[in-house]
Design a protein around this motif. Sequence first.
Motif, PDB file in Angstrom:
ATOM      1  N   ARG A 150       0.805  -1.229   0.000  1.00  0.00           N
ATOM      2  CA  ARG A 150       0.000   0.000   0.000  1.00  0.00           C
ATOM      3  C   ARG A 150       0.836   1.275   0.000  1.00  0.00           C
ATOM      4  NH1 ARG A 150      -5.317  -1.087   3.767  1.00  0.00           N
ATOM      5  NH2 ARG A 150      -6.294  -2.526   2.312  1.00  0.00           N
ATOM      6  N   GLY A 151       2.092   1.165  -0.427  1.00  0.00           N
ATOM      7  CA  GLY A 151       2.933   2.352  -0.531  1.00  0.00           C
ATOM      8  C   GLY A 151       3.299   2.967   0.814  1.00  0.00           C
ATOM      9  N   ARG A 152       3.162   2.187   1.874  1.00  0.00           N
ATOM     10  CA  ARG A 152       3.524   2.673   3.216  1.00  0.00           C
ATOM     11  C   ARG A 152       4.671   1.808   3.720  1.00  0.00           C
ATOM     12  NH1 ARG A 152      -2.366   2.608   3.887  1.00  0.00           N
ATOM     13  NH2 ARG A 152      -2.086   0.791   5.195  1.00  0.00           N
ATOM     14  N   PRO A 153       5.886   2.339   3.699  1.00  0.00           N
ATOM     15  CA  PRO A 153       7.079   1.528   3.998  1.00  0.00           C
ATOM     16  C   PRO A 153       7.316   1.287   5.499  1.00  0.00           C
ATOM     17  CG  PRO A 153       7.718   3.757   3.418  1.00  0.00           C
ATOM     18  CD  PRO A 153       6.230   3.686   3.275  1.00  0.00           C
ATOM     19  N   TRP A 154       6.748   0.209   6.000  1.00  0.00           N
ATOM     20  CA  TRP A 154       6.976  -0.241   7.369  1.00  0.00           C
ATOM     21  C   TRP A 154       6.332  -1.611   7.563  1.00  0.00           C
ATOM     22  CZ3 TRP A 154       2.515  -1.389   9.872  1.00  0.00           C
ATOM     23  CH2 TRP A 154       1.350  -0.731   9.453  1.00  0.00           C
ATOM     24  N   VAL A 155       6.742  -2.286   8.609  1.00  0.00           N
ATOM     25  CA  VAL A 155       6.097  -3.508   9.097  1.00  0.00           C
ATOM     26  C   VAL A 155       6.197  -3.498  10.624  1.00  0.00           C
ATOM     27  CG1 VAL A 155       6.464  -4.998   7.081  1.00  0.00           C
ATOM     28  CG2 VAL A 155       8.223  -4.886   8.871  1.00  0.00           C
ATOM     29  N   HIS A 156       5.361  -4.285  11.252  1.00  0.00           N
ATOM     30  CA  HIS A 156       5.490  -4.533  12.682  1.00  0.00           C
ATOM     31  C   HIS A 156       6.170  -5.886  12.859  1.00  0.00           C
ATOM     32  CE1 HIS A 156       2.287  -1.481  13.504  1.00  0.00           C
ATOM     33  NE2 HIS A 156       3.041  -1.316  14.569  1.00  0.00           N
ATOM     34  N   ALA A 157       7.078  -5.962  13.798  1.00  0.00           N
ATOM     35  CA  ALA A 157       7.700  -7.223  14.191  1.00  0.00           C
ATOM     36  C   ALA A 157       7.237  -7.527  15.609  1.00  0.00           C
ATOM     37  CB  ALA A 157       9.217  -7.108  14.137  1.00  0.00           C
ATOM     38  N   LEU A 158       6.554  -8.658  15.777  1.00  0.00           N
ATOM     39  CA  LEU A 158       6.010  -9.045  17.082  1.00  0.00           C
ATOM     40  C   LEU A 158       6.741 -10.271  17.601  1.00  0.00           C
ATOM     41  CD1 LEU A 158       3.536  -7.724  15.441  1.00  0.00           C
ATOM     42  CD2 LEU A 158       2.145  -8.876  17.120  1.00  0.00           C
ATOM     43  N   LEU A 159       7.413 -10.112  18.715  1.00  0.00           N
ATOM     44  CA  LEU A 159       8.028 -11.246  19.388  1.00  0.00           C
ATOM     45  C   LEU A 159       7.003 -11.780  20.383  1.00  0.00           C
ATOM     46  CD1 LEU A 159      10.623 -12.941  19.722  1.00  0.00           C
ATOM     47  CD2 LEU A 159      11.215 -11.430  21.631  1.00  0.00           C
ATOM     48  N   LEU A 160       6.733 -13.076  20.297  1.00  0.00           N
ATOM     49  CA  LEU A 160       5.632 -13.676  21.062  1.00  0.00           C
ATOM     50  C   LEU A 160       6.098 -14.776  22.002  1.00  0.00           C
ATOM     51  CD1 LEU A 160       3.123 -14.112  18.091  1.00  0.00           C
ATOM     52  CD2 LEU A 160       3.242 -12.209  19.727  1.00  0.00           C
ATOM     53  N   ARG A 161       5.476 -14.813  23.171  1.00  0.00           N
ATOM     54  CA  ARG A 161       5.584 -15.959  24.067  1.00  0.00           C
ATOM     55  C   ARG A 161       4.338 -16.796  23.763  1.00  0.00           C
ATOM     56  NH1 ARG A 161       5.872 -13.391  28.435  1.00  0.00           N
ATOM     57  NH2 ARG A 161       8.106 -13.595  28.760  1.00  0.00           N
ATOM     58  N   VAL A 162       4.544 -18.003  23.274  1.00  0.00           N
ATOM     59  CA  VAL A 162       3.428 -18.836  22.821  1.00  0.00           C
ATOM     60  C   VAL A 162       3.263 -20.026  23.757  1.00  0.00           C
ATOM     61  CG1 VAL A 162       2.546 -20.230  20.905  1.00  0.00           C
ATOM     62  CG2 VAL A 162       3.793 -18.106  20.438  1.00  0.00           C
ATOM     63  N   ARG A 163       2.015 -20.220  24.160  1.00  0.00           N
ATOM     64  CA  ARG A 163       1.667 -21.310  25.058  1.00  0.00           C
ATOM     65  C   ARG A 163       0.587 -22.153  24.392  1.00  0.00           C
ATOM     66  NH1 ARG A 163      -0.417 -18.316  29.853  1.00  0.00           N
ATOM     67  NH2 ARG A 163      -0.670 -20.390  30.715  1.00  0.00           N
ATOM     68  N   PRO A 164       0.930 -23.356  23.931  1.00  0.00           N
ATOM     69  CA  PRO A 164      -0.081 -24.223  23.314  1.00  0.00           C
ATOM     70  C   PRO A 164      -1.213 -24.513  24.296  1.00  0.00           C
ATOM     71  CG  PRO A 164       2.116 -25.120  22.980  1.00  0.00           C
ATOM     72  CD  PRO A 164       2.237 -23.995  23.969  1.00  0.00           C
ATOM     73  N   LEU A 165      -2.413 -24.616  23.746  1.00  0.00           N
ATOM     74  CA  LEU A 165      -3.555 -24.989  24.571  1.00  0.00           C
ATOM     75  C   LEU A 165      -3.475 -26.482  24.864  1.00  0.00           C
ATOM     76  CD1 LEU A 165      -6.440 -22.984  22.850  1.00  0.00           C
ATOM     77  CD2 LEU A 165      -4.875 -22.277  24.674  1.00  0.00           C
ATOM     78  N   ARG A 166      -3.863 -26.861  26.044  1.00  0.00           N
ATOM     79  CA  ARG A 166      -3.846 -28.286  26.410  1.00  0.00           C
ATOM     80  C   ARG A 166      -4.787 -29.068  25.506  1.00  0.00           C
ATOM     81  NH1 ARG A 166      -2.664 -25.828  31.379  1.00  0.00           N
ATOM     82  NH2 ARG A 166      -0.715 -26.644  32.232  1.00  0.00           N
ATOM     83  N   GLU A 167      -5.904 -28.458  25.154  1.00  0.00           N
ATOM     84  CA  GLU A 167      -6.825 -28.987  24.155  1.00  0.00           C
ATOM     85  C   GLU A 167      -7.150 -27.833  23.223  1.00  0.00           C
ATOM     86  OE1 GLU A 167      -8.095 -32.069  23.642  1.00  0.00           O
ATOM     87  OE2 GLU A 167      -6.842 -32.819  25.287  1.00  0.00           O
ATOM     88  N   PRO A 168      -6.898 -27.973  21.911  1.00  0.00           N
ATOM     89  CA  PRO A 168      -7.235 -26.864  21.008  1.00  0.00           C
ATOM     90  C   PRO A 168      -8.686 -26.454  21.177  1.00  0.00           C
ATOM     91  CG  PRO A 168      -6.020 -28.572  19.845  1.00  0.00           C
ATOM     92  CD  PRO A 168      -6.360 -29.130  21.207  1.00  0.00           C
ATOM     93  N   LEU A 169      -8.913 -25.165  21.074  1.00  0.00           N
ATOM     94  CA  LEU A 169     -10.261 -24.624  21.155  1.00  0.00           C
ATOM     95  C   LEU A 169     -10.876 -24.721  19.765  1.00  0.00           C
ATOM     96  CD1 LEU A 169     -12.344 -23.137  22.910  1.00  0.00           C
ATOM     97  CD2 LEU A 169     -11.241 -21.006  22.217  1.00  0.00           C
ATOM     98  N   VAL A 170     -12.007 -25.398  19.650  1.00  0.00           N
ATOM     99  CA  VAL A 170     -12.653 -25.601  18.351  1.00  0.00           C
ATOM    100  C   VAL A 170     -13.966 -24.827  18.336  1.00  0.00           C
ATOM    101  CG1 VAL A 170     -13.562 -27.294  16.710  1.00  0.00           C
ATOM    102  CG2 VAL A 170     -11.593 -27.885  18.151  1.00  0.00           C
TER     103      VAL A 170
END
Length: 182
Positions: free
Chosen positions: A116-136
Amino acid sequence: MTSSALKEWDTQCQALTSGETALLIRKGGIMETHAGFEVEHREFLLYPTFLHQNPAELRPDFLPLLRDDPQPGRLVLPALAEVVAVHKVESLEQALALEPYQALTAGAIERRFHYRGRPWVHALLLRVRPLREPLVLTETPEMLGCVSWVPLPDVAPDAGAPVLDETELARLRAGVEAAVSR
């Protein structure tokens, strides 16, 4: 309680949930506001999407994660993510220096950077915790479309331990911060 999910390519959600990566480079979907993607939530569920997933924009080591949607019409949320750090990257050189830390190719990063002609991005560093049972959930029309953030009914996900220990996450954070400060 968590009431938001971030849409991301299924392959990247798998890589985050398994600990192969902890960084996302975001620009936003075509239905985002004029300002583009913003980090609206500091904690959210990962929403794997198959829409627009492009194998040509994934680094070769992530291609084995590509798959067809295993449950069309069903939304399988695999993990809870917490934003550890966010950087608005306004230099293409800095954005490209992030390639080793995530799943996109340099070409995909550059395309997102210039979108879109806008020179930037966001970089997100994440702490990820898997769900014990995926939420469906059943995917509703309100969840569809090219947007980043999807409101969900209030849910109380049962998340396990982070996939990366704090030492590894700190090491990645230092590498990302060095890349974006070049």
